[in-house]
Design a protein around this motif. Structure first.
Motif, mmCIF file in Angstrom:
data_model
loop_
_atom_site.group_PDB
_atom_site.id
_atom_site.type_symbol
_atom_site.label_atom_id
_atom_site.label_comp_id
_atom_site.label_asym_id
_atom_site.label_seq_id
_atom_site.Cartn_x
_atom_site.Cartn_y
_atom_site.Cartn_z
ATOM 1 N N CYS A 76 62.825 -7.187 17.144
ATOM 2 C CA CYS A 76 62.324 -5.991 16.469
ATOM 3 C C CYS A 76 60.853 -6.245 16.154
ATOM 4 O O CYS A 76 60.530 -7.171 15.407
ATOM 5 C CB CYS A 76 63.126 -5.747 15.198
ATOM 6 N N THR A 123 69.034 1.304 12.934
ATOM 7 C CA THR A 123 67.745 1.094 12.278
ATOM 8 C C THR A 123 67.925 1.074 10.762
ATOM 9 O O THR A 123 68.679 1.866 10.207
ATOM 10 C CB THR A 123 66.729 2.176 12.680
ATOM 11 N N VAL A 130 61.904 -1.705 19.098
ATOM 12 C CA VAL A 130 62.702 -2.846 19.541
ATOM 13 C C VAL A 130 62.253 -3.222 20.949
ATOM 14 O O VAL A 130 62.047 -2.348 21.798
ATOM 15 C CB VAL A 130 64.213 -2.513 19.514
#
Length: 189
Positions: A76, A123, A130
């Motif tokens: 991420c 999320t 990502v």
């Protein structure tokens, strides 16, 4: 890099070791030699990214059917996610088990997902990016999925999804298609 094996065989949490000074920090995110020493995939033929606008967006649970199964290295790079995998390998001691990692841009941890696992995430913040390193080329005809809320798997999502695609809502439950994995190149469970 710090490599930590996880409860699903072949899955790893990989944390960067940051070298910090007055400018900020530097960290190695991938090293072919270190990955190879652990028997991990070192060839990633696709690099992809996804952007999710809203907190609570759920993407998954996706996999590619044989012979196009993918190993993924997921990170991420903006925001935070709750990343989840399901082991679809019938010869694995963790067959149909799931596990999760929280990934964030701040921590910089990577999730190494072995071939033969379904993958998805939710999320935890708005405006999430990502990044994926993927070992096989995307094959649209080999794309498959499992419902994110399949009771046979029992993933305990942190929050109810606020945004989910129609495609992800249309994936079957295992009870509806018990031969799902056999048609994907995996024996039925």
């Amino acid at each position: 890099m710090q490599f930590t094996p996880l409860k699903i065989e072949g899955a790893w949490s990989i944390s960067p070791v940051r070298i910090e000074d007055e400018r900020g920090w530097f960290a190695r995110l991938f090293c072919e030699e270190e990955f190879a020493e652990l028997g991990l995939e070192t060839r990633f033929v696709q690099h992809s990214a996804s952007f999710s606008r809203a907190r609570g967006t759920l993407r998954g649970m996706h996999y590619q059917k044989q012979p196009h199964c993918e190993t993924k290295l997921v990170s991420c790079v903006q925001g935070r996610i709750w990343d989840v995998i399901i082991d679809l390998r019938p010869d694995s001691p963790s067959y149909l088990d799931w596990l999760s990692l929280e990934l964030s841009a701040e921590e910089g941890t990577h999730f190494y997902i072995p071939s033969g696992c379904a993958h998805g995430f939710q999320t935890l913040t708005d405006d999430v990016v990502v990044h994926y390193l993927i070992s096989h080329f995307h094959a649209p005809d080999a794309a498959g999925g499992i419902r994110f809320d399949d009771p046979t798997i029992g993933i305990d999502w942190l929050n109810p999804p606020t945004v989910i695609s129609q495609r992800d809502l249309s994936w079957p439950f295992l009870s509806q298609e018990p031969r799902l994995f056999e048609t994907a190149g995996f024996p039925a469970f």
